[in-house]
Write a protein that holds these residues in place. Structure first.
Motif, PDB file in Angstrom:
ATOM      1  N   ALA A   1      14.658  -9.169 -22.914  1.00  0.00           N
ATOM      2  CA  ALA A   1      14.700 -10.390 -22.102  1.00  0.00           C
ATOM      3  C   ALA A   1      14.211 -11.597 -22.892  1.00  0.00           C
ATOM      4  N   ARG A   2      14.993 -12.669 -22.858  1.00  0.00           N
ATOM      5  CA  ARG A   2      14.628 -13.906 -23.557  1.00  0.00           C
ATOM      6  C   ARG A   2      13.898 -14.877 -22.636  1.00  0.00           C
ATOM      7  N   PHE A   3      13.965 -14.630 -21.339  1.00  0.00           N
ATOM      8  CA  PHE A   3      13.213 -15.429 -20.378  1.00  0.00           C
ATOM      9  C   PHE A   3      12.988 -14.587 -19.126  1.00  0.00           C
ATOM     10  N   ILE A   4      11.953 -14.958 -18.367  1.00  0.00           N
ATOM     11  CA  ILE A   4      11.577 -14.223 -17.159  1.00  0.00           C
ATOM     12  C   ILE A   4      11.529 -15.196 -15.979  1.00  0.00           C
ATOM     13  N   VAL A   5      12.160 -14.804 -14.879  1.00  0.00           N
ATOM     14  CA  VAL A   5      12.175 -15.624 -13.669  1.00  0.00           C
ATOM     15  C   VAL A   5      11.582 -14.828 -12.516  1.00  0.00           C
ATOM     16  N   SER A   6      10.768 -15.494 -11.715  1.00  0.00           N
ATOM     17  CA  SER A   6      10.126 -14.839 -10.579  1.00  0.00           C
ATOM     18  C   SER A   6      10.334 -15.657  -9.309  1.00  0.00           C
ATOM     19  N   PRO A   7      10.419 -15.008  -8.145  1.00  0.00           N
ATOM     20  CA  PRO A   7      10.517 -15.755  -6.890  1.00  0.00           C
ATOM     21  C   PRO A   7       9.173 -16.315  -6.443  1.00  0.00           C
ATOM     22  N   ALA A   8       8.097 -15.910  -7.146  1.00  0.00           N
ATOM     23  CA  ALA A   8       6.751 -16.327  -6.745  1.00  0.00           C
ATOM     24  C   ALA A   8       5.922 -16.749  -7.956  1.00  0.00           C
ATOM     25  N   LEU A   9       4.808 -17.381  -7.679  1.00  0.00           N
ATOM     26  CA  LEU A   9       3.877 -17.804  -8.725  1.00  0.00           C
ATOM     27  C   LEU A   9       2.835 -16.697  -8.910  1.00  0.00           C
ATOM     28  N   VAL A  10       2.972 -15.915  -9.983  1.00  0.00           N
ATOM     29  CA  VAL A  10       2.076 -14.792 -10.256  1.00  0.00           C
ATOM     30  C   VAL A  10       1.410 -15.028 -11.618  1.00  0.00           C
ATOM     31  N   PRO A  11       0.145 -15.443 -11.637  1.00  0.00           N
ATOM     32  CA  PRO A  11      -0.540 -15.792 -12.882  1.00  0.00           C
ATOM     33  C   PRO A  11      -0.493 -14.726 -13.970  1.00  0.00           C
ATOM     34  N   GLU A  12      -0.556 -13.441 -13.611  1.00  0.00           N
ATOM     35  CA  GLU A  12      -0.541 -12.395 -14.638  1.00  0.00           C
ATOM     36  C   GLU A  12       0.779 -12.391 -15.411  1.00  0.00           C
ATOM     37  N   MET A  13       1.846 -12.827 -14.782  1.00  0.00           N
ATOM     38  CA  MET A  13       3.126 -12.908 -15.468  1.00  0.00           C
ATOM     39  C   MET A  13       3.113 -14.009 -16.509  1.00  0.00           C
ATOM     40  N   ALA A  14       2.386 -15.081 -16.215  1.00  0.00           N
ATOM     41  CA  ALA A  14       2.249 -16.169 -17.185  1.00  0.00           C
ATOM     42  C   ALA A  14       1.556 -15.654 -18.436  1.00  0.00           C
ATOM     43  N   SER A  15       0.516 -14.860 -18.262  1.00  0.00           N
ATOM     44  CA  SER A  15      -0.224 -14.306 -19.395  1.00  0.00           C
ATOM     45  C   SER A  15       0.666 -13.438 -20.262  1.00  0.00           C
ATOM     46  N   VAL A  16       1.454 -12.573 -19.630  1.00  0.00           N
ATOM     47  CA  VAL A  16       2.353 -11.683 -20.373  1.00  0.00           C
ATOM     48  C   VAL A  16       3.394 -12.483 -21.151  1.00  0.00           C
ATOM     49  N   CYS A  17       4.039 -13.427 -20.487  1.00  0.00           N
ATOM     50  CA  CYS A  17       5.099 -14.205 -21.129  1.00  0.00           C
ATOM     51  C   CYS A  17       4.560 -15.102 -22.235  1.00  0.00           C
ATOM     52  N   ASN A  18       3.409 -15.708 -22.007  1.00  0.00           N
ATOM     53  CA  ASN A  18       2.821 -16.575 -23.027  1.00  0.00           C
ATOM     54  C   ASN A  18       2.464 -15.791 -24.286  1.00  0.00           C
ATOM     55  N   LYS A  19       1.976 -14.561 -24.108  1.00  0.00           N
ATOM     56  CA  LYS A  19       1.618 -13.729 -25.257  1.00  0.00           C
ATOM     57  C   LYS A  19       2.841 -13.367 -26.095  1.00  0.00           C
ATOM     58  N   HIS A  20       3.988 -13.258 -25.435  1.00  0.00           N
ATOM     59  CA  HIS A  20       5.221 -12.909 -26.142  1.00  0.00           C
ATOM     60  C   HIS A  20       6.067 -14.139 -26.486  1.00  0.00           C
ATOM     61  N   ASN A  21       5.539 -15.316 -26.169  1.00  0.00           N
ATOM     62  CA  ASN A  21       6.267 -16.570 -26.411  1.00  0.00           C
ATOM     63  C   ASN A  21       7.634 -16.559 -25.720  1.00  0.00           C
TER      64      ASN A  21
END
Length: 212
Positions: free
Chosen positions: A81-101
């Motif tokens: 996956a080159r990008f991740i989309v969520s229907p909600a605001l889930v902070p832990e997902m931000a951490s995961v995506c930021n770590k993987h740029n």
């Protein structure tokens, strides 16, 4: 996503159908595609789509949507996956995506959620469900005090010119379209040429609106 102005949102349980829909979007001019995590074995289908895309569709940016936790986001990122989309605001997902740029686009329905999402590193926020949270009027109201906000509505966006015009005039950077871009009867009958043509026409309308 911003360049094309359109992010197709699609799910199907059959890999070959997904493959043909992805190819139709590619041939129609799209270079971004969101496959949604809405059924059993979706991760396996996405993994195969990712391999196919990297081999056969140069320049295609394949992402995963409908994700609501960091663990699942990690699995999709590992599957390409080159990008991740969520229907909600889930902070832990931000951490995961930021770590993987990896680009993270969370779903927001209030100004406070939008601000929080940007604080967590979201470059583009998803307004969901688009119509129910206020439609184009909501986007216009947000862009007034925060013109730098990049907004992508999903839900209530169609391929019709008047609908697209309302959203882009309100200030969205791109739109997410699902069932209106992929009519069930077309998918069921294998009318992928019609999907390709609809993608071309929709991109043309969006381009006209963006340069107007």
């Amino acid at each position: 996503m911003v360049e094309s102005g359109l992010v197709p949102v699609f799910y199907h349980s059959d890999f070959n159908t997904c493959k043909k829909v992805l190819k139709a979007c590619y041939d129609g001019g799209l270079r971004v595609f969101e496959y949604t995590n809405r059924g059993n074995f979706a991760i396996e289908i996405f993994s195969e789509l990712s391999k196919y895309s990297q081999k056969e569709l140069p320049g295609m940016m394949l992402g995963a949507g409908s994700l609501i936790d960091g663990g699942t986001a990690s699995l999709f990122i590992q599957s390409g996956a080159r990008f991740i989309v969520s229907p909600a605001l889930v902070p832990e997902m931000a951490s995961v995506c930021n770590k993987h740029n990896i680009l993270w686009t969370p779903g927001c329905g209030t100004v406070s959620e939008i601000v929080h999402a940007m604080e967590l590193g979201a470059d583009i926020v998803k307004i969901f469900p688009g119509t129910q949270v206020g439609g184009p009027d909501f986007v216009k109201a947000v862009k007034g005090p925060m013109p730098w906000t990049q907004i992508m509505p999903t839900g209530g966006v169609t391929t019709e010119k008047e609908n697209l015009k309302a959203w882009f005039e309100a200030g969205v950077c791109c739109v997410g379209i699902g069932s209106k871009l992929f009519p069930k009867e077309w998918v069921a009958k294998g009318s992928f040429d019609k999907i390709e043509e609809l993608v071309k026409n929709t991109l043309s309308i969006i381009h006209q609106l963006k340069v107007a």
